[in-house]
Design an enzyme around this catalytic site. Sequence first.
Site, short mmCIF file in Angstrom:
data_model
loop_
_atom_site.label_atom_id
_atom_site.label_comp_id
_atom_site.label_asym_id
_atom_site.label_seq_id
_atom_site.Cartn_x
_atom_site.Cartn_y
_atom_site.Cartn_z
N CYS A 111 41.88 41.37 32.11
CA CYS A 111 40.62 41.92 32.63
C CYS A 111 39.76 42.59 31.56
O CYS A 111 38.54 42.46 31.56
CB CYS A 111 40.88 42.87 33.79
SG CYS A 111 41.95 44.26 33.42
N ASP A 345 33.17 42.81 38.52
CA ASP A 345 34.63 42.87 38.54
C ASP A 345 35.21 41.54 38.07
O ASP A 345 34.91 40.49 38.65
CB ASP A 345 35.08 43.18 39.97
CG ASP A 345 36.55 43.55 40.07
OD1 ASP A 345 37.30 43.23 39.14
OD2 ASP A 345 36.94 44.15 41.08
N HIS A 347 38.36 40.73 38.28
CA HIS A 347 39.65 40.51 38.95
C HIS A 347 39.58 39.48 40.08
O HIS A 347 40.05 39.73 41.19
CB HIS A 347 40.18 41.83 39.51
CG HIS A 347 40.45 42.86 38.47
ND1 HIS A 347 39.49 43.78 38.09
CD2 HIS A 347 41.54 43.12 37.73
CE1 HIS A 347 39.99 44.56 37.16
NE2 HIS A 347 41.24 44.19 36.92
#
Length: 459
Positions: A111, A345, A347
């Site tokens: 990430c 994000d 993820h």
Amino acid sequence: MEATGTDEVEKIKSKFMSAWHNMKYSWVLKTKTYFSRNSPVFLLGKCYHFKTDESGDLSMDGSNFDKIKTEISGNVEEFRKDFISRIWLTYREEFPQIKGSALTTDCGWGCTLRTGQMLLAQGLMLHFLGRAWVWPDALDIDSSDSDSWTAHTVKKLTASFEASLTAEREPKILSNHHKRTQRRNRDDSELRNEVYHRKIISWFGDSPLAAFGLHQLIEYGKKSGKIAGDWYGPAVVAHILRKAVEEARDPELQGVTVYVAQDCTVYSSDVIDRQCSFMDSGKADAKAVIILVPVRLGGERTNMDYLEFVKGILSLEYCVGIIGGKPKQSYYFAGFQDDSLIYMDPHYCQSFVDVSIKDFPLESFHCPSPKKMSFKKMDPSCTVGFYCRTVQDFEKASEEITKMLQSSSKEKYPLFTFVKGHSRDYDFASSPLHEENYLFSEDEKKRLKRFSTEEFVLL
């Protein structure tokens, strides 16, 4: 035979991990994000107002933007278009195997590398496209597709690697893309911008040859003791990005350099030296510079005294964002409203896209909806980024940021400083040398190790 069996086990494990992370993070794209109608929204230096005669909060997710547009006045559509135009780089699965491992996905560990890629991508967008550029197809993204991504990934657990690349997702997206392309008569400027848009994304492709792809970043990370599967901190990623840009061989990238602050200090002469170094083409034109400053916004938790400074930084048009997040969970921060940060994000595990093919699909590289997080939840370890096209731009930025640092610092020492002159310990961090076996000096390795273990000296 035994090694082959181990590789197969690792591949199966990676597939299940991808499915698990998609189920874990699928809510990210589905949950609504609420924006106040009464407060301005800042996105990488641009300010948007959603204020109307009505009071209350504005719900904003990828599925109901059209509904919002009819409910309020203001420039919600402009904000939406601007946000979607930023390059979104997420977990990917089933990409070419990473050298020295059996990994074909970065789910669960990549990430911070992804948020670092997003920051660098924004710097390159400023360099080649300018801050005013927006993707013409931004409003055509069908965010409802995101609802089916989780189920799609689970189904692929029983499919082969080859089938996943050719049978399910690609034809549909390519078909939609061609329809939109044929729908527009673009002038030369739009065509040029689209070429650079695609080129920038291709530099971040998940293949060993991509200049800033995961495979290359991991190779540079090995020189600082990191391997595929490790967790990378924001400071380590800053140095990896510097080395990746330094080693890039594409002629288009010879006009850009990266400087990483040393111990929270930006040495102005070192920056200017990097900008004025001769380009490979033999021209003496100054290079644009992306300045990365690893900082710590407190001890165990983020100090709220730094909120105004972070907001001030994200209000600058030459800011390229912040590599940060929650503890052990990295986000790319690109804006704010009130005391909440706006982020993208990484993820979410998406399918590998071969960026080497002509007219590769762009949709999965653009985020359909913004997300917000309270500043107090932010992990104190982060890296701030700025872009300066010329030496004059750098000098102006250093003055402006210095004033901001001084006004926001309640303590004796600011978060970081700009110092005239060169660094006293002139090491590889500011050296033009390119020896392959000395990607990081011993002092830099020690500094990276300290950053990666989150041991900071707090002033």
